[in-house]
Scaffold this motif. Structure first.
Motif, mmCIF file in Angstrom:
data_model
loop_
_atom_site.group_PDB
_atom_site.id
_atom_site.type_symbol
_atom_site.label_atom_id
_atom_site.label_comp_id
_atom_site.label_asym_id
_atom_site.label_seq_id
_atom_site.Cartn_x
_atom_site.Cartn_y
_atom_site.Cartn_z
ATOM 1 N N ASP A 1 -2.821 -1.064 -8.601
ATOM 2 C CA ASP A 1 -3.422 -1.359 -9.904
ATOM 3 C C ASP A 1 -2.411 -1.176 -11.027
ATOM 4 O OD1 ASP A 1 -5.652 -1.659 -8.364
ATOM 5 O OD2 ASP A 1 -6.947 -0.400 -9.593
ATOM 6 N N LYS A 2 -2.465 -2.055 -12.012
ATOM 7 C CA LYS A 2 -1.506 -2.008 -13.112
ATOM 8 C C LYS A 2 -1.694 -0.778 -13.991
ATOM 9 C CE LYS A 2 -4.305 -4.769 -16.319
ATOM 10 N NZ LYS A 2 -4.368 -5.989 -17.155
ATOM 11 N N GLU A 3 -2.890 -0.171 -13.925
ATOM 12 C CA GLU A 3 -3.145 1.008 -14.767
ATOM 13 C C GLU A 3 -2.543 2.286 -14.213
ATOM 14 O OE1 GLU A 3 -6.072 -2.023 -15.993
ATOM 15 O OE2 GLU A 3 -5.545 -1.193 -14.034
ATOM 16 N N ASN A 4 -1.909 2.217 -13.032
ATOM 17 C CA ASN A 4 -1.263 3.405 -12.489
ATOM 18 C C ASN A 4 -0.136 3.882 -13.400
ATOM 19 O OD1 ASN A 4 -2.239 4.224 -9.693
ATOM 20 N ND2 ASN A 4 -2.090 1.997 -9.466
ATOM 21 N N VAL A 5 0.089 5.199 -13.411
ATOM 22 C CA VAL A 5 1.224 5.755 -14.136
ATOM 23 C C VAL A 5 2.493 5.426 -13.355
ATOM 24 C CG1 VAL A 5 2.302 7.875 -14.970
ATOM 25 C CG2 VAL A 5 -0.187 7.609 -15.078
ATOM 26 N N PRO A 6 3.510 4.814 -13.982
ATOM 27 C CA PRO A 6 4.728 4.438 -13.249
ATOM 28 C C PRO A 6 5.399 5.647 -12.591
ATOM 29 C CG PRO A 6 4.678 3.399 -15.415
ATOM 30 C CD PRO A 6 3.544 4.386 -15.384
ATOM 31 N N ASN A 7 5.846 5.432 -11.353
ATOM 32 C CA ASN A 7 6.626 6.428 -10.607
ATOM 33 C C ASN A 7 5.889 7.746 -10.385
ATOM 34 O OD1 ASN A 7 8.909 4.627 -10.641
ATOM 35 N ND2 ASN A 7 9.295 5.283 -12.750
ATOM 36 N N SER A 8 4.563 7.693 -10.336
ATOM 37 C CA SER A 8 3.799 8.919 -10.132
ATOM 38 C C SER A 8 3.576 9.168 -8.648
ATOM 39 C CB SER A 8 2.456 8.844 -10.850
ATOM 40 O OG SER A 8 1.628 7.861 -10.257
ATOM 41 N N LYS A 9 3.210 10.412 -8.313
ATOM 42 C CA LYS A 9 2.916 10.765 -6.919
ATOM 43 C C LYS A 9 1.620 10.131 -6.443
ATOM 44 C CE LYS A 9 2.712 15.142 -6.821
ATOM 45 N NZ LYS A 9 2.478 16.490 -6.256
ATOM 46 N N ASN A 10 0.654 10.023 -7.335
ATOM 47 C CA ASN A 10 -0.667 9.517 -6.967
ATOM 48 C C ASN A 10 -0.811 8.065 -7.384
ATOM 49 O OD1 ASN A 10 -1.541 12.051 -5.970
ATOM 50 N ND2 ASN A 10 -1.934 12.716 -8.056
ATOM 51 N N THR A 11 -1.299 7.242 -6.467
ATOM 52 C CA THR A 11 -1.401 5.810 -6.719
ATOM 53 C C THR A 11 -2.784 5.317 -6.339
ATOM 54 O OG1 THR A 11 0.955 5.534 -6.239
ATOM 55 C CG2 THR A 11 -0.398 3.548 -6.229
ATOM 56 N N VAL A 12 -3.370 4.500 -7.210
ATOM 57 C CA VAL A 12 -4.649 3.868 -6.937
ATOM 58 C C VAL A 12 -4.391 2.472 -6.392
ATOM 59 C CG1 VAL A 12 -6.851 3.132 -7.901
ATOM 60 C CG2 VAL A 12 -5.749 5.192 -8.781
ATOM 61 N N VAL A 13 -4.973 2.188 -5.225
ATOM 62 C CA VAL A 13 -4.759 0.911 -4.547
ATOM 63 C C VAL A 13 -6.092 0.181 -4.429
ATOM 64 C CG1 VAL A 13 -4.000 -0.208 -2.409
ATOM 65 C CG2 VAL A 13 -2.802 1.821 -3.240
ATOM 66 N N THR A 14 -6.098 -1.091 -4.802
ATOM 67 C CA THR A 14 -7.277 -1.932 -4.636
ATOM 68 C C THR A 14 -7.218 -2.612 -3.273
ATOM 69 O OG1 THR A 14 -7.640 -2.330 -6.987
ATOM 70 C CG2 THR A 14 -8.449 -4.005 -5.478
ATOM 71 N N VAL A 15 -8.351 -2.592 -2.585
ATOM 72 C CA VAL A 15 -8.490 -3.199 -1.268
ATOM 73 C C VAL A 15 -9.468 -4.366 -1.393
ATOM 74 C CG1 VAL A 15 -8.999 -2.786 1.159
ATOM 75 C CG2 VAL A 15 -8.217 -0.893 -0.294
ATOM 76 N N GLU A 16 -9.098 -5.528 -0.891
ATOM 77 C CA GLU A 16 -9.968 -6.692 -0.930
ATOM 78 C C GLU A 16 -9.645 -7.601 0.245
ATOM 79 O OE1 GLU A 16 -9.089 -9.359 -4.288
ATOM 80 O OE2 GLU A 16 -7.288 -8.160 -4.648
ATOM 81 N N VAL A 17 -10.393 -8.666 0.416
ATOM 82 C CA VAL A 17 -10.068 -9.665 1.426
ATOM 83 C C VAL A 17 -10.013 -11.037 0.767
ATOM 84 C CG1 VAL A 17 -11.063 -8.338 3.326
ATOM 85 C CG2 VAL A 17 -12.473 -10.002 2.130
ATOM 86 N N THR A 18 -9.240 -11.918 1.380
ATOM 87 C CA THR A 18 -9.092 -13.281 0.868
ATOM 88 C C THR A 18 -9.376 -14.283 1.986
ATOM 89 O OG1 THR A 18 -6.727 -13.368 1.379
ATOM 90 C CG2 THR A 18 -7.347 -12.529 -0.793
#
Length: 939
Positions: A702-719
Motif C-alpha cells: 500500500d502506498k500509505e506505508n511509511v517508507p523503509n519501515s519494519k512493518n508493512t501493510v500488504v493488500t491481497v486480491e485476485v485478478t
C-alpha cells in the motif's frame, strides 16, 4: 533494547548533528525503548492457584515492602512462559464466541472469561553500576487495564485506566551492576468503554535515566505569540531535583527550525530547587519569519532544553512544537493561521484489522495517511487519550486533532486524568481543541452536567489557556452542558434543532462532533438482514440519523458551524449495530477495519479534495441479473458526468454541489464508463468492467506505508486472466513468510469469525500427586528402579531439614491431550536437589544444551492421558533455619504449532501486516490458494 535520545524515538541524523553542535558534552538523560523480549502468561481473575499463587503469602505486596509473590517475585521462574515483543494485545488473539462482549467484538477475553482476563508480563534487564546516582524510572504509555507494576519484587503502584500514561521511580530498588526484573499484572476484566479496547501492554514501555536535577516528566510547555513576520516563543519548563544538590544551575533554551537550524537561543542562571521539589522557569525566544504549521505544510520546530551544572550539561530534553494560530468564530467557523478552514473530520477508535489495539508506530501513520487521502483534515480521539505516536503522526502529516479525556467528573480521578492528558499532549500543534466529555446522557441536560462542565472547562484553561474546550452532546441541545460549554459539540442532526440552539446562543461557536452513523458493508450493494449485509449506497440509517451526504450538506451550508466529524473514519471491533452475533465489527466506517474504502469515501473525496474525482458504483459483475435494473451512482466534483454502457450513452447529467448522480441501468455484461466534464471539456473517465473468473493472486504494498519501515501493510486480491481485479472473489488465501513474521490478517468482513492471528498455542501443565520416598545412597541411578509402593508419601511434608536422607526419589503425574506427534513438550525443572536425574514414563531424559534445567521430551516416550515423572535428587540443605526451600518440581510446557496463516478474501480484498526481521536483508511473502496462480512479494 533500543536507546533513544531525549524524548523522541525517530530523530534524523541532521538533527542529532545540530544538537551536538551546541551541546558541550553528552547529557545524562537516556530513554531506552523496552519493547523486546518479554515473557507472558495468563493468570486468573479469582483462582489464586491458577494465578500462580500471587498475593497469597503471609506477607504479600500490600503488607510489607518488597514482598511481591508469585510472578511478582524477582526470581519467579518464567522460562515456560511465552516470549513476545510489545506492543501486545492478548484479546485479539482469542477466538470469537456468542458469549463474548457485544461491545468488544465477541472476543473470548475480558469479562466473562476469567481465565483470559488477567495477563502477566515479565522482563529482565541489566542496569550498570555506573548508573548508580542517576534517577531510574519506568515509563508506560498505556496498559489495558488496572495494571499493577513490580520491580525486583517491590510494588510500584496501580493505574486503573487503560489509556493513561504513567511513570514509576525505581531508583531505590535497582540492583546496580546486575539483573533486574520488571513485572506487570494487567486486569482486563472490566471495560472502560463500549467499544473494543484490547488487553495488555498495547503501548510502548521505556526505561529512563536522568541526573537527579532534570526536566520533570512532561515538563515543558511551549506557546507562541505570532505578530506580523515574527513570533515570541514562550518556553515554560519545570525543573525537578531528586537529589541533594544545592546551588546554581544554568537553563539553556535553543529553538531549531524545520530544517534543524538554530534560530533562537536563551540562557539564564537560577537556583536549583530543593530536595524533591520543583520550580518553574519561563523563557522568551524571538523567531523571525516563522514557518507556520498547517495541514498543507506541517512545519515543526524543536525546543531543546538543557540544564548545566558547573558548565556541564546534565540534562537535555527535546520538545517538538509548531507555530500557528487557531480561532473559533461564532459567525464564521474555524480559522487556522487567520484563514477559514472547514473541519472535515472523522471519529476513530484505536484498533486495526489483525492486530487489535497493538498498533505499531507505522500503522498509526498508515491510518492517518488513509484519512488524508480521503480529504479529511481533522481527527477526534474517540473517546479517550490516544497513544503519543498517533499525535506525532498527526503533527507530521498535518491532521488537526480533538483530544478527549475518558470520563467527566470533578474529583481527583477525573481531573488528574485530564491534567495528565493535557500536560503530555499540549505541545502538539495538531491539537486544536480539548474535549472533556461525550454523550453523558445522565447529566447532559441538567444542572449537574452544567456544574461539572464549568469545573472541567476552567480546570482545563488553567493548564492550557490557548485552546478551547468542547463536549459532544447527543440528548438534545437545550440546557445543562449545552448552555455553558465553550465550543458546542453537536452529536447528530436528529438529536435536536441545531439552528434553534444557535439562535439562542449566538456567541457560542459550534461544530458537529459526530454525524452519520450510517451502515455499509464494503462491496455489498443490497441489504440482506439474514446475512447481516448493509448496502453500501449512502442512505439514511435510522429515523433520527442522516446520511453522509445529508450531514455534510447541512454543515457545509452553514458558515457558523466549524465543520463536522463523521462517525467513523474506520470500522472498529464491537458495536455491530444494527445487528449482533455473528457480526463482530461496526458498520459505521467510511473505510473498513483494514482501511479498504467503502463507496462513501469517494463521495467525501469529491467534496473534501480539490482535484477532479470520479467514481462509479457498484462493480459490474452481476451474473444472473441480466436485463434487471441496477442502481448506478456516480460520485464526482465535475460539472457534468456522462454514463455509457458498452459505449452507448445513457445520458449526461449536471452535478449539484455536495451531491451525487444516479442512473437506473438494465444490467448487461461489459463496460460501464463515466466521463467527467469541467467547463465543457472532458477531464477524466472511470470504468467498471465485467471480469472473468479469478485466476491470479496479486500482492501489493500500500502506498500509505511509511517508507523503509519494519512493518508493512500488504493488500491481497485476485485478478482474472486480463489482470482485472475480481470484486466478488472470496477465495481463501494461505500465506508463508521468510525474513520476517506476520503480525495479523483481516479482510473487512463484519461477520468474519476467522482468526486474526495464527500463533503456536502454549499450555502449562501442572505436575500433580507429587510424592517422595527416601533413597539409601547419594549415588543417583541411571535406570529407574522399582521402589516399594508402600513407601510413597506426600513430597516435602514434615521434612526434617537437619536430618535428610542421602537422596530422595520423587514421583508425580501430568496429563497430556491430543497432537503429541506435532507438539513440542518440555519439562522446565525447578531445582529441588543438588544433583538430579529425571525419568519420564520410566525413560531417562537428558537436559538440553541451552538450559541445564530444561528437558525437551521425545514424543516417542509420551502418551495421551496420564504420564509419570520421576526425579531422583540429592537434597538441598538449609543454610539458615528461616530459609524457604523450593518444593515445586517445575512445570510441563506444551507447544502446539499453529496451522498456516490464512484468510478469505472479502468482496475481492484481504490485508496482511508483516514485520521484517532486524537482521534480514529482505522479507519474502508468499500466497497460494486452490485453483489460483500463486504470488510472492519481496520487500
Amino acid at each position: 533494547m533500543k536507546i533513544v535520545s531525549v524524548q523522541r524515538i525517530f530523530l534524523s541524523v541532521s538533527f542529532l548533528l545540530s544538537c551536538l553542535a551546541f551541546a558541550q558534552n553528552k547529557s545524562e538523560r537516556e530513554l531506552i525503548l523496552m519493547d523486546k523480549d518479554w515473557r507472558f502468561s495468563f493468570g486468573h481473575l479469582y483462582d489464586t492457584e491458577k494465578d500462580f499463587g500471587h498475593a497469597t503469602g503471609y506477607f504479600s505486596y500490600l503488607t510489607k515492602t518488597g514482598f511481591g509473590d508469585g510472578p511478582a517475585a524477582k526470581d519467579f521462574d518464567d522460562r515456560a512462559w511465552r516470549k513476545l515483543d510489545l506492543p501486545h494485545d492478548w484479546a485479539v488473539e482469542q477466538e470469537f464466541s456468542e458469549k463474548g462482549s457485544f461491545s468488544h467484538g465477541f472476543k473470548t477475553a475480558g469479562k466473562g472469561f476469567p481465565e483470559k482476563s488477567i495477563g502477566w508480563y515479565r522482563k529482565k534487564i541489566n542496569i550498570t553500576e555506573t548508573d548508580n546516582g542517576k534517577i531510574i524510572s519506568l515509563k508506560f504509555d498505556g496498559v489495558f487495564r488496572n495494571s499493577k507494576v513490580f520491580f525486583n519484587g517491590y510494588y510500584l503502584g496501580t493505574e486503573q485506566s487503560g489509556y493513561n500514561g504513567f511513570e514509576y521511580d525505581v531508583t531505590a530498588y535497582v540492583n546496580y551492576g546486575g539483573e533486574n526484573t520488571i513485572v506487570v499484572r494487567a486486569d482486563a476484566s472490566m471495560e472502560e468503554g463500549w467499544f473494543y479496547e484490547g488487553a495488555g501492554i498495547y503501548r510502548h514501555v521505556y526505561l529512563q535515566k536522568t541526573n537527579p536535577v532534570h526536566v520533570a516528566a512532561n515538563g515543558t510547555y511551549v506557546t507562541s505569540q505570532l505578530k506580523n513576520n515574527s513570533t515570541n516563543v514562550i518556553a515554560d519548563v519545570t525543573i525537578e531535583n531528586k537529589g541533594n544538590y544545592k546551588g546554581s544551575i544554568e537553563i539553556v533554551q535553543t529553538v531549531l527550525d524545520p530544517q534543524n537550524k538554530q534560530v533562537a537561543n536563551f540562557s539564564e542562571n537560577i537556583v536549583a530547587p530543593e530536595f524533591y521539589q520543583t520550580i518553574k522557569h519561563s523563557s522568551k525566544l524571538y523567531v523571525e519569519n516563522p514557518l507556520l504549521w498547517s495541514i498543507e505544510s506541517p512545519n515543526l520546530y524543536h525546543l531543546v532544553t538543557q540544564i548545566k551544572q558547573n558548565g556541564k550539561v546534565i540534562d537535555d530534553y527535546e520538545t517538538t512544537f509548531g507555530i500557528r494560530t487557531i480561532e473559533f468564530d461564532p459567525e464564521n467557523g474555524f480559522f487556522l493561521n487567520g484563514k477559514p478552514l472547514k473541519l472535515k473530520g472523522t471519529n476513530n477508535h484505536q484498533d486495526h484489522a489483525g492486530i487489535g489495539t497493538a498498533l505499531s508506530d507505522e500503522i498509526q501513520y498508515y491510518r492517518i495517511k488513509k484519512l488524508k487521502e480521503m480529504g479529511s483534515n481533522a481527527y477526534r480521539c474517540s473517546h479517550h487519550p490516544p497513544t503519543p505516536e498517533l499525535l506525532k503522526a498527526c503533527d507530521e502529516l498535518g491532521m488537526l486533532v480533538i483530544d478527549e479525556t475518558r470520563l467527566m467528573g470533578i474529583n481527583d480521578y477525573h481531573l488528574n486524568d485530564l491534567k495528565r492528558m493535557m500536560e503530555r499532549d499540549r505541545n502538539h500543534p495538531s491539537i486544536f481543541c480539548w474535549s472533556v466529555g461525550n454523550e453523558e446522557w445522565n447529566i447532559e441536560g441538567n444542572i449537574v452536567g452544567e456544574r461539572i462542565t464549568n469545573v472541567m472547562q476552567n480546570f482545563a484553561k488553567s493548564i492550557d489557556p490557548t485552546r478551547p474546550v468542547t463536549v459532544g452532546i447527543s440528548s438534545g441541545f437545550k440546557s445543562g452542558i449545552s448552555s455553558v460549554v465553550e465550543i458546542m459539540g453537536y452529536n447528530y442532526l436528529g438529536n435536536g434543532d441545531i439552528d434553534t440552539h444557535r439562535n439562542q446562543f449566538k456567541s457560542q461557536p459550534g461544530m458537529g462532533t459526530e454525524e452519520g452513523s450510517t451502515f455499509a458493508t464494503r462491496g455489498i450493494y443490497f441489504t440482506d438482514d439474514a446475512k447481516h449485509y448493509q448496502s453500501a449506497y449512502d442512505r439514511k440509517p435510522r429515523p433520527s440519523f442522516y446520511s453522509i451526504e445529508e450531514g455534510w450538506k447541512f454543515y457545509a451550508e452553514r458558515s457558523y458551524l466549524a465543520g463536522m466529524f463523521i462517525w467513523t473514519g474506520f470500522d472498529y471491533r464491537g458495536e455491530p449495530t444494527p445487528y449482533g452475533w455473528p457480526s463482530v465489527t461496526s458498520y459505521f466506517g467510511m473505510m473498513d477495519v483494514c482501511g479498504f474504502p467503502k463507496d462513501n469515501v469517494f463521495y467525501l473525496k469529491s467534496w473534501w479534495r480539490t482535484e477532479p474525482i470520479l467514481h462509479i458504483m457498484p462493480h459490474w459483475n452481476w451474473s444472473g441479473m441480466e436485463g434487471k435494473e441496477i442502481d448506478v451512482w456516480v460520485n464526482s466534483n465535475c460539472d457534468e458526468v456522462e454514463l455509457l454502457l458498452n459505449k452507448k450513452s445513457l445520458g449526461k447529467k449536471k452535478m449539484q454541489q455536495n451531491s451525487h448522480l444516479e442512473w437506473k441501468v438494465n444490467y448487461a455484461p461489459g463496460t460501464l464508463e463515466a466521463i467527467g466534464f469541467k467547463n465543457g471539456k472532458k477531464v477524466l473517465s472511470e470504468i467498471q468492467k465485467t471480469t472473468g473468473k479469478a485466476e491470479n493472486i496479486k500482492l501489493s504494498v500500500d502506498k500509505e506505508n511509511v517508507p523503509n519501515s519494519k512493518n508493512t501493510v500488504v493488500t491481497v486480491e485476485v485478478t482474472d486472466k486480463n489482470g482485472l481485479h475480481v470484486p466478488t472473489s472470496n477465495d481463501e488465501i494461505t500465506f508463508s513468510i521468510k525474513g520476517g513474521k506476520i503480525l495479523g490478517v483481516g479482510n473487512g468482513d463484519p461477520t468474519s469469525l476467522e482468526k486474526d492471528q495464527f500463533l503456536d498455542a502454549i499450555s502449562l501443565v501442572q505436575i500433580t500427586n507429587f510424592q517422595e520416598q527416601k533413597g539409601v545412597t547419594a549415588t543417583l541411578p541411571q535406570e529407574l528402579q522399582n521402589y516399594p509402593e508402600s513407601d510413597w508419601k506426600t513430597a516435602f511434608k514434615d521434612r526434617d531439614y537437619k536430618n535428610q536422607a542421602p537422596s530422595y526419589i520423587y514421583r508425580g503425574e501430568f496429563e497430556l491431550k491430543n497432537n503429541l506427534a506435532s507438539s513440542i513438550v518440555s519439562f522446565f525443572y525447578k531445582k529441588i536437589g543438588l544433583e538430579t536425574v529425571v525419568f519420564i514414563n520410566g525413560n531417562k531424559v537428558n537436559a538440553s544444551a541451552e538450559d541445564s534445567q530444561k528437558y525437551i521430551l521425545d514424543s516417542a516416550i509420551l502418551k495421551e492421558g496420564k504420564n509419570t515423572i520421576h526425579v531422583v535428587a540429592t537434597p538441598l540443605q538449609k543454610i539458615k533455619d528461616w530459609d524457604v526451600m523450593n518444593t515445586d518440581p517445575g512445570i510441563i510446557q506444551v507447544i502446539t504449532p499453529s496451522e498456516p496463516w490464512k484468510r478469505k478474501l472479502f468482496n475481492g480484498y484481504a490485508q496482511i501486516i508483516i514485520q521484517k526481521e532486524e537482521s534480514a536483508k529482505e522479507v519474502i511473502l508468499s500466497a497460494s490458494a486452490k485453483g489460483l496462480r500463486a504470488a510472492s512479494l519481496k520487500n
